[in-house]
Design an enzyme around this catalytic site. Structure first.
Site, mmCIF file in Angstrom:
data_model
loop_
_atom_site.group_PDB
_atom_site.id
_atom_site.type_symbol
_atom_site.label_atom_id
_atom_site.label_comp_id
_atom_site.label_asym_id
_atom_site.label_seq_id
_atom_site.Cartn_x
_atom_site.Cartn_y
_atom_site.Cartn_z
ATOM 1 N N ASP A 19 -6.750 -1.825 5.663
ATOM 2 C CA ASP A 19 -6.506 -2.768 4.574
ATOM 3 C C ASP A 19 -6.836 -4.197 4.953
ATOM 4 O OD1 ASP A 19 -3.584 -0.905 3.589
ATOM 5 O OD2 ASP A 19 -5.634 -0.837 2.810
ATOM 6 N N ASP B 218 0.876 -1.148 0.000
ATOM 7 C CA ASP B 218 0.000 0.000 0.000
ATOM 8 C C ASP B 218 0.928 1.215 0.000
ATOM 9 O OD1 ASP B 218 -1.938 1.759 2.334
ATOM 10 O OD2 ASP B 218 -2.501 1.313 0.274
ATOM 11 N N ASP C 124 -1.900 -1.162 5.971
ATOM 12 C CA ASP C 124 -2.407 -0.712 7.261
ATOM 13 C C ASP C 124 -3.268 -1.800 7.889
ATOM 14 O OD1 ASP C 124 -4.729 0.520 8.855
ATOM 15 O OD2 ASP C 124 -3.258 2.132 8.762
#
Lengths: 69, 651
Positions: free
Chosen positions: B550, B347, B546
């Site tokens: 996520d 990410d 995260d």
């Protein structure tokens, strides 16, 4: 829900595997994970299981329950 | 409270075995002398019957008193049909002892001395095992001891010291310089810096002042801090870390399932084999003595004690090493899966970048005053918790905000609201395109910012664009180093983000990631992970992101690595949680997983090897029971010692 059962006297893999087998027979227990290192059985249940039932299952395999969290 | 109980159970165990060990050998060494000196010296000390009785008497305490717990556990197995490994030793030593009794009446050899030797060696093995098991858990035990024992609380204007268990939420605690922060809380008065390295691995002390959160077990440096307790007991950050680590130790590594299956059938099989060996040798005319000896050897050497310990102990050492480095392995399974991972997806915001964006540029459309643009934007963004919003609010630093009506968050696109009758939108290209707002006049500025790796937020009033705010989120210092390492090891890396392509590409090129998937809506991230997984007939993918936002992507990935968001690890997803927030943790996780898994394989090999070689020898009549027991003890010792060697590996 998760519960942690501290058990005394399991010192080998067959001991823990026996306790696991015995606990799995209790209706409502979905997952059992036992660590010889922490001496705890972590169980996942789908109903509120009375402590006595858990203690019995452990005793059936030949071991003593120290505490249940 | 319970944790201390765990520690003393372990200590007691080792102490108990040691006591038994010393006494066992104190008796057994004379037995050995008694049995073999006559042979060596060629002199008979006692008449045979007397010798037999002496041996029986002397061997009795070793087997039946020191070995009582083992015998009880072993024979209970016979009664309940829940056989365990002690059953093998129990049967072996008791049968051997009985030959002694038998030799008084029949023409069979007295193996009772041998029985004592077997028991003594067994006890020695158990002692070394329990010591090594204790040592394996030492890092984890250190975690348990990190917590403060006392706290200084302000009650009714007086400062009193109380045990940590009596601290309640909302209690005001006073922490003097050099003291440990007692529990999780928020600073109400005072300024200081705090050493958080033991929990987050942050090597430099962190400045704390009013309103900042502090974590229990960290160490206050040189100022006095007054804090309000927010969490106690099992809810604290430290407790959650400990719980995670404990859970991990119980979690199954897939390869262990195979070992477990074997262990389950082992004992009954060995018992059967032992009986067959006995019958076999009798049938082949080897003589009763030889038959008994071999049967006992089979019983004794076949104990798969080492097999059961192989995986858990390596996992414990590995977990401890990880915990020390801020790597919390939640699922043991991850250790095994990690070696097959070929692709790592990252990410962007908060993972590769710091996640603390700052406004860098403000551009207004013709006729719009910058002050107005900022005030409108900040008023709207104040109602959103998004990092980009916070950046704008911080930049604006206003004393008062305009009131906003009909505020709405449009996920993955932006926000909208109404101020004084006018409808405003702040968001990305997609939002403007969807709402059919033309931003061509500011297009070149937007492109320039994006080319710089910044995120642009377009502000519109009604159908007109009134300005653009550019926000930059810088890359974490060690992200570049981490990615370089991963690339050098051959991993294919992908960046996935909800941000636009230009910004994403700019950041990606800073760290060397070649493939970028941009403009991904939060809900689609796990889909993208699935897509990559299906490539080339199935690829193993690790996702780094995260822990809370996520979650689906972390779950979808083969290995989910969550970057610790700070204080909420309890609800974070991810097979591995990195509390330090540095991508170097990803590199370390990979190394640690590989090292731990290979250690597990080594252990399983050693556990098996001894048994596999020795069992045929025992059946074949070439292995003396004492040597069989020595081999058995050695296999356990090898496994636990090998596990502790894992600590030497540099991660």
């Amino acid at each position: 829900m998760k519960k942690k059962i501290t058990i005394d006297g399991m010192h080998c893999a067959s001991c823990s595997s026996n306790v696991e087998r015995s606990l799995r027979k209790v209706p409502g227990i979905k997952e059992v994970s036992i660590s010889l290192m922490t001496k705890k059985a972590i169980i996942e249940t789908d109903r509120e299981i009375p402590e006595a039932e858990l203690k019995n299952a452990v005793a059936r395999a030949g071991y003593k329950t120290i505490s249940i969290e | 409270m319970d944790k201390n109980k765990d520690k003393s159970i372990e200590d007691n165990e080792a102490k108990t075995w040691r006591k038994k060990l010393v006494i066992a050998w104190a008796i057994t060494i004379p037995i050995i002398l008694l049995m073999y000196l006559p042979v060596i010296l060629g002199v008979m000390f006692f008449e045979e019957r007397v010798m037999t009785i002496i041996l029986l008497v002397v061997a009795f305490p070793v087997i039946f008193i020191l070995g009582f717990s083992t015998l009880r556990s072993g024979f209970r197995g016979f009664v309940t049909f829940y056989f365990n490994m002690d059953s093998l030793i129990a049967l072996g030593t008791v049968v051997a002892y009985l030959t002694g009794l038998g030799s008084l009446f029949f023409q069979i050899q007295n193996y009772s001395g041998i029985s004592a030797m077997i028991m003594a060696i067994f006890i020695t093995g158990k002692y070394i095992e329990s010591k090594a098991r204790g040592r394996a858990g030492q890092e984890i035990r250190k975690l348990l001891e990190l917590g403060a024992k006392n706290a200084r609380v302000l009650r009714d204007g007086k400062e009193i010291e109380i045990p940590i268990s009596e601290v309640k939420i909302n209690d005001i605690l006073i922490v003097k310089p050099g003291e440990k922060i007692p529990t999780d809380g928020v600073i109400t008065k005072g300024e200081s810096s705090v050493d958080e390295s033991m929990i987050t691995g942050e090597s430099l002390p962190v400045d704390k002042t009013k309103g900042d959160n502090v974590i229990g077990a960290t160490i206050n440096q040189d100022g006095i801090l007054y804090m309000k307790t927010t969490k106690v007991g099992a809810d604290t950050f430290l407790s959650h870390i400990i719980e995670l680590v404990e859970e991990a130790q119980g979690s199954k590594v897939p390869i262990q399932k195979l070992a477990d299956k074997i262990t389950n059938i082992f004992v009954p099989s060995v018992l059967t084999l032992s009986v067959l060996t006995f019958i076999g040798w009798l049938a082949f005319g080897g003589g009763v003595n030889h038959a008994i000896s071999n049967a006992i050897a089979v019983l004794v050497i076949s104990c798969p004690c080492a097999l059961g310990l192989a995986t858990p102990i390596a996992l414990t050492v590995g977990s401890g090493m990880g915990a020390k480095r801020g790597i919390l392995i939640r699922k043991g399974e991850a250790i095994q899966t990690m070696k097959d991972v070929k692709v790592i997806m990252f990410d962007k915001t908060g993972t590769i970048t710091k996640g603390k964006p700052e406004v860098t540029d403000v551009e207004t459309a013709k006729g719009i005053k910058e002050k107005d643009l900022i005030q409108i934007s900040a008023s709207l963004e104040k109602l959103s918790e998004h990092p980009l919003s916070k950046a704008i609010v911080n930049y604006a630093n206003l004393k008062s905000y305009k009131s906003v009506k009909k505020f709405k968050i449009l996920r993955g696109r932006g926000i909208e609201g109404n101020i004084l009758g006018k409808d405003y939108l702040i968001g990305n290209r997609r939002l403007m395109q969807e709402k059919k707002i033309d931003f061509k006049i500011l297009e070149d500025k937007i492109e320039k910012y994006e080319g710089d790796g910044k995120t642009t937020m377009i502000v519109s009033s009604g159908k007109k664009v009134i300005g653009v705010i550019a926000v930059a989120d810088s890359v974490k210092e060690d992200s570049q180093r981490a990615l370089k390492y991963l690339h050098s090891k051959g991993y294919y890396t992908i960046m996935i983000t909800g941000d636009n392509e230009k910004t994403a590409n700019a950041i990606a090129s800073q760290v060397g990631i070649k493939k970028v998937i941009a403009n991904v809506l939060p809900e689609d991230k796990s889909e993208k992970v699935k897509e990559i997984q299906s490539k080339r007939g199935g690829t193993y993918v690790a996702f780094v992101g995260d822990g809370i936002n996520d979650a689906p992507a972390l779950k979808q990935a083969n290995v989910g690595i969550a970057m610790g968001t700070g204080t909420d690890i309890a609800i974070e997803s991810g097979d591995i949680v990195l509390t330090k927030g540095s991508l170097i943790g990803v590199c370390q996780s990979i190394e640690l997983s590989k090292a731990t898994f290979s250690k597990i394989k080594q252990n399983l090999f050693w556990a098996f090897a001894y048994n596999l070689v020795a069992i045929p020898l025992a059946v074949g009549g070439v292995l003396h029971p004492v040597f069989a027991e020595i081999a058995m003890a050695l296999s356990s010792i090898t496994v636990v010692t090998n596990a502790n060697l894992l600590r030497r590996k540099k991660i």
